[in-house]
Design a protein around this motif. Structure first.
Motif, PDB file in Angstrom:
ATOM      1  N   HIS A 176      58.712 125.417  32.924  1.00 13.24           N
ATOM      2  CA  HIS A 176      58.180 126.322  33.940  1.00 13.24           C
ATOM      3  C   HIS A 176      58.965 127.635  34.045  1.00 13.24           C
ATOM      4  O   HIS A 176      58.752 128.418  34.980  1.00 13.24           O
ATOM      5  N   GLY A 177      59.831 127.874  33.074  1.00 14.40           N
ATOM      6  CA  GLY A 177      60.527 129.152  32.997  1.00 14.40           C
ATOM      7  C   GLY A 177      61.632 129.348  34.009  1.00 14.40           C
ATOM      8  O   GLY A 177      62.025 130.489  34.292  1.00 14.40           O
ATOM      9  N   LEU A 178      62.179 128.254  34.543  1.00 13.96           N
ATOM     10  CA  LEU A 178      63.203 128.356  35.576  1.00 13.96           C
ATOM     11  C   LEU A 178      64.605 128.020  35.075  1.00 13.96           C
ATOM     12  O   LEU A 178      65.572 128.110  35.836  1.00 13.96           O
ATOM     13  N   ALA A 179      64.724 127.648  33.816  1.00  8.19           N
ATOM     14  CA  ALA A 179      66.033 127.317  33.247  1.00  8.19           C
ATOM     15  C   ALA A 179      65.924 127.357  31.725  1.00  8.19           C
ATOM     16  O   ALA A 179      64.832 127.233  31.162  1.00  8.19           O
ATOM     17  N   GLY A 180      67.066 127.533  31.069  1.00 12.18           N
ATOM     18  CA  GLY A 180      67.118 127.446  29.619  1.00 12.18           C
ATOM     19  C   GLY A 180      66.428 128.569  28.872  1.00 12.18           C
ATOM     20  O   GLY A 180      65.938 128.356  27.757  1.00 12.18           O
ATOM     21  N   ARG A 181      66.394 129.747  29.442  1.00  9.34           N
ATOM     22  CA  ARG A 181      65.728 130.856  28.756  1.00  9.34           C
ATOM     23  C   ARG A 181      66.410 131.132  27.417  1.00  9.34           C
ATOM     24  O   ARG A 181      67.623 131.178  27.309  1.00  9.34           O
ATOM     25  N   GLY A 182      65.606 131.352  26.391  1.00 10.58           N
ATOM     26  CA  GLY A 182      66.127 131.614  25.060  1.00 10.58           C
ATOM     27  C   GLY A 182      66.420 130.373  24.249  1.00 10.58           C
ATOM     28  O   GLY A 182      66.807 130.477  23.081  1.00 10.58           O
ATOM     29  N   LEU A 183      66.248 129.196  24.856  1.00 10.48           N
ATOM     30  CA  LEU A 183      66.507 127.941  24.152  1.00 10.48           C
ATOM     31  C   LEU A 183      65.192 127.275  23.754  1.00 10.48           C
ATOM     32  O   LEU A 183      64.116 127.651  24.211  1.00 10.48           O
ATOM     33  N   THR A 184      65.282 126.264  22.922  1.00  3.52           N
ATOM     34  CA  THR A 184      64.157 125.372  22.664  1.00  3.52           C
ATOM     35  C   THR A 184      64.247 124.197  23.637  1.00  3.52           C
ATOM     36  O   THR A 184      65.304 123.969  24.259  1.00  3.52           O
ATOM     37  N   VAL A 185      63.174 123.442  23.764  1.00  6.78           N
ATOM     38  CA  VAL A 185      63.224 122.287  24.654  1.00  6.78           C
ATOM     39  C   VAL A 185      64.248 121.274  24.157  1.00  6.78           C
ATOM     40  O   VAL A 185      64.932 120.615  24.962  1.00  6.78           O
ATOM     41  N   GLU A 186      64.409 121.167  22.845  1.00  5.00           N
ATOM     42  CA  GLU A 186      65.398 120.236  22.293  1.00  5.00           C
ATOM     43  C   GLU A 186      66.811 120.677  22.683  1.00  5.00           C
ATOM     44  O   GLU A 186      67.660 119.836  23.033  1.00  5.00           O
ATOM     45  N   GLN A 187      67.076 121.980  22.637  1.00  5.11           N
ATOM     46  CA  GLN A 187      68.404 122.483  23.003  1.00  5.11           C
ATOM     47  C   GLN A 187      68.670 122.304  24.493  1.00  5.11           C
ATOM     48  O   GLN A 187      69.781 121.927  24.894  1.00  5.11           O
ATOM     49  N   GLN A 188      67.641 122.569  25.310  1.00  3.59           N
ATOM     50  CA  GLN A 188      67.800 122.375  26.744  1.00  3.59           C
ATOM     51  C   GLN A 188      68.054 120.904  27.072  1.00  3.59           C
ATOM     52  O   GLN A 188      68.908 120.574  27.906  1.00  3.59           O
ATOM     53  N   ALA A 189      67.329 120.013  26.405  1.00  7.58           N
ATOM     54  CA  ALA A 189      67.531 118.583  26.629  1.00  7.58           C
ATOM     55  C   ALA A 189      68.944 118.158  26.260  1.00  7.58           C
ATOM     56  O   ALA A 189      69.574 117.363  26.975  1.00  7.58           O
ATOM     57  N   GLN A 190      69.457 118.689  25.168  1.00  9.99           N
ATOM     58  CA  GLN A 190      70.791 118.307  24.732  1.00  9.99           C
ATOM     59  C   GLN A 190      71.873 118.827  25.680  1.00  9.99           C
ATOM     60  O   GLN A 190      72.838 118.114  25.986  1.00  9.99           O
ATOM     61  N   ARG A 191      71.716 120.055  26.166  1.00  7.13           N
ATOM     62  CA  ARG A 191      72.664 120.580  27.161  1.00  7.13           C
ATOM     63  C   ARG A 191      72.672 119.670  28.398  1.00  7.13           C
ATOM     64  O   ARG A 191      73.725 119.371  28.963  1.00  7.13           O
ATOM     65  N   ALA A 192      71.481 119.260  28.815  1.00  6.79           N
ATOM     66  CA  ALA A 192      71.373 118.416  30.008  1.00  6.79           C
ATOM     67  C   ALA A 192      71.964 117.033  29.770  1.00  6.79           C
ATOM     68  O   ALA A 192      72.592 116.450  30.668  1.00  6.79           O
ATOM     69  N   ARG A 193      71.776 116.479  28.573  1.00  5.50           N
ATOM     70  CA  ARG A 193      72.372 115.177  28.247  1.00  5.50           C
ATOM     71  C   ARG A 193      73.893 115.247  28.366  1.00  5.50           C
ATOM     72  O   ARG A 193      74.541 114.357  28.919  1.00  5.50           O
ATOM     73  N   GLU A 194      74.473 116.306  27.812  1.00  5.95           N
ATOM     74  CA  GLU A 194      75.932 116.420  27.804  1.00  5.95           C
ATOM     75  C   GLU A 194      76.489 116.543  29.219  1.00  5.95           C
ATOM     76  O   GLU A 194      77.509 115.935  29.550  1.00  5.95           O
ATOM     77  N   PHE A 195      75.795 117.320  30.057  1.00  6.64           N
ATOM     78  CA  PHE A 195      76.234 117.434  31.447  1.00  6.64           C
ATOM     79  C   PHE A 195      76.052 116.103  32.179  1.00  6.64           C
ATOM     80  O   PHE A 195      76.947 115.652  32.913  1.00  6.64           O
ATOM     81  N   ALA A 196      74.892 115.463  31.974  1.00  7.32           N
ATOM     82  CA  ALA A 196      74.603 114.210  32.670  1.00  7.32           C
ATOM     83  C   ALA A 196      75.595 113.127  32.293  1.00  7.32           C
ATOM     84  O   ALA A 196      76.035 112.336  33.152  1.00  7.32           O
ATOM     85  N   ASN A 197      75.963 113.075  31.028  1.00 12.39           N
ATOM     86  CA  ASN A 197      76.852 112.008  30.562  1.00 12.39           C
ATOM     87  C   ASN A 197      78.320 112.366  30.721  1.00 12.39           C
ATOM     88  O   ASN A 197      79.178 111.516  30.492  1.00 12.39           O
ATOM     89  N   GLY A 198      78.593 113.632  31.116  1.00 16.97           N
ATOM     90  CA  GLY A 198      79.959 114.083  31.279  1.00 16.97           C
ATOM     91  C   GLY A 198      80.318 114.332  32.729  1.00 16.97           C
ATOM     92  O   GLY A 198      80.606 113.413  33.492  1.00 16.97           O
ATOM     93  N   ALA A 199      80.260 115.616  33.134  1.00 13.92           N
ATOM     94  CA  ALA A 199      80.713 116.000  34.472  1.00 13.92           C
ATOM     95  C   ALA A 199      79.899 115.334  35.570  1.00 13.92           C
ATOM     96  O   ALA A 199      80.446 114.934  36.609  1.00 13.92           O
TER      97      ALA A 199
END
Length: 519
Positions: free
Chosen positions: A250-273
């Motif tokens: 919906h264009g509210l996060a991850g601008r300039g990324l692919t959905v795969e890249q956004q998902a991976q960033r979110a996985r790392e945050f979810a499983n880390g901090a």
């Protein structure tokens, strides 16, 4: 003959109404088949709509299970008894297999466009160039009491349960194999949503009943209900990456990324901090709390203030209502790409399931038409989307019995789980049949059964390392019903084609899951 039979049924229905006999109290119908032959893309196939009776330990017959089969014919016009056959079912529990029948791999499918919106008939039914018939025959099955399947009232206590349902499907598959001479065919399962609970447990149950499988595909998975029952930290961690991909769409996060890249960033945050912060609970410092809330907001499109007020724990119904609140819209739980309007705009949680309301009429209407007009199934009964379950009741036979008996050898003080947890069933099935192939599919925009929770569950199969090649993940730019997104269909078809062709026990070449760094 068909017309006179229909008139007879109508007369019987009128007599029942006079006597105040409920439809579910009528005797179960005798088994019957209606067959027809069709052509698609230069090959012929046989379609069969029929019923097959099953029994329980205490009731016979207990249910009349409706099925729709598609068998590819050879040059002599006969099905090949050595071809693979795939048994396909939706979930619910208590759901008819309407969505998979009309939207996925049958020779004909519904065309809803890329993102469904609410509108009335007419709807479009088209030839399906992504049917799996080129490499497997197909059997779509309605659960007892749903679709055109019927259930004896006395059998509801047994069949409307995790284990009773699995036993029913095991019996159906074995009776089907006997009736149509398919015991020597490679056998596969394909389950969706609660159908993944059934599919995982059924893979072991069929082995125990003498019917080994070659492969199991589970899409839109929920394999362990423990987190939803306990509302623990993992519930929020499991949902988080799908919040992030939804915000991306919906264009509210991850601008300039692919959905795969956004998902991976979110996985790392979810499983880390994020995991570490939730684990600390009230011992988390204010500075740490604010830092995590800020990153949570950055990845999900929510305001940091809303995340703080939610104590870092945003429930899925609240997320779906809050994300687009400024535009007075809600996002779908089954497909978060879909948006709609909620009459109660001030409510903290979504009260209108936009995607479900928009898409169901398409499938209900065209399924009735397809079965009756193209496949020749005649019935005076309306097709039931769901069995007549009351999930808020605790009375056996009215609600669903969620208890599940553990496989033999699973450690613990109790011999059952008080909720559906079938991770051990799937692991045991793989250990007992090392050639079993398992494909796990999830949509990036599925807020009903989030992909990261599925990854967590599969990571806890605790398989011996040599057997970890038996399981592969695949991902799709779609919601809960992957096949309803036309852009996801080509990839789904290619994945399934490679899955059937893969050697026993090794689907590692198909695995699309990225690795997470160890922190």
């Amino acid at each position: 003959m068909a017309e006179s039979e229909e008139l007879k049924k109508q007369e019987e229905k009128k007599e029942d109404e006079k006597k105040n006999v409920k439809p579910e109290d009528r005797p179960l119908p005798a088994d019957k088949d209606v067959t027809s032959e069709h052509e698609l893309a230069g090959y012929r196939y046989r379609a069969t709509a029929g019923t097959l009776s099953i029994e329980t330990k205490s009731v016979a017959p207990a249910a009349s299970m409706f099925h729709v089969d598609f068998l590819k014919l050879d040059e002599q016009g006969s099905p090949d008894p050595t071809r693979p056959v795939t048994f396909i079912f939706n979930g619910g529990p208590g759901s008819a297999t309407t969505f998979l029948l009309m939207g996925s791999f049958a020779p004909r499918r519904i065309d809803t466009g890329e993102v469904v919106s609410g509108h009335g008939a007419p709807y479009s039914l088209v030839d399906n160039k992504y049917t799996l018939l080129p490499f497997t025959d197909l059997v779509f099955i309605d659960a007892p009491g749903a679709g055109f399947s019927r259930i004896a009232p006395a059998a509801k206590k047994e069949l409307w349960s995790v284990d009773g349902d699995v036993a029913a499907f095991s019996q159906f598959i074995r009776r089907w194999a006997s009736k149509y001479n398919r015991w020597n065919s490679p056998k596969y399962l394909f389950g969706e949503s609660y159908g993944t609970v059934r599919g995982a447990a059924l893979s072991l149950k069929l082995q125990e009943d003498g019917c080994a499988l070659s492969g199991v595909t589970l899409i839109s998975n929920i394999l362990d209900y423990a987190h939803t029952f306990s509302n623990d930290d993992q519930l929020y961690i499991g949902y988080f990456p799908t919040y992030a991909t939804t915000a991306f769409y919906h264009g509210l996060a991850g601008r300039g990324l692919t959905v795969e890249q956004q998902a991976q960033r979110a996985r790392e945050f979810a499983n880390g901090a994020y995991r570490a912060a939730l684990a600390m609970g009230d011992s988390l410092s204010e500075e740490q709390f604010n830092a995590v809330a800020s990153e949570y907001a950055h990845l999900t499109g929510l305001s940091a203030d809303y995340v703080r007020k939610s104590n870092l724990r945003v429930g899925v119904e609240r997320f779906s209502k809050e994300l687009l609140r400024e535009s007075s819209q809600v996002v779908g739980l089954y497909d978060s790409r879909v948006t709609g309007y909620d009459l109660d705009q001030a409510a903290s949680e979504e009260t209108f399931l936009a995607d479900d309301a928009f898409i169901t009429p398409h499938y209900v209407a065209l399924c009735e038409q397809y079965l009756k007009e193209e496949l020749g199934w005649q019935s005076s009964d309306l097709r039931r989307d769901f069995a007549d379950l009351d999930l808020e009741s605790r009375e056996p036979g009215k609600s669903w019995d969620w208890h599940h008996k553990k496989p033999y050898g699973v450690y613990g003080d109790w011999d059952y789980f008080p909720f559906p947890r079938v991770i051990e069933d799937l692991a045991t099935a793989i250990v007992h049949e090392p050639g079993l192939k398992v494909m796990i599919g999830n949509g990036y925009y599925d807020l009903c059964t989030p992909m990261f929770q599925t990854e967590f569950d599969i990571d806890h199969l605790q398989l011996p390392r040599p057997l970890r090649h038996n399981v592969a993940f695949s991902y799709y730019p779609a919601g809960h019903m992957l096949y309803t997104a036309p852009q996801a269909l080509p990839h789904l078809y290619e994945t399934m084609e490679k899955f059937y062709a893969a050697a026993p026990g090794d689907v590692s070449a198909l695995n699309e899951r990225p690795e997470l760094p160890l922190k």
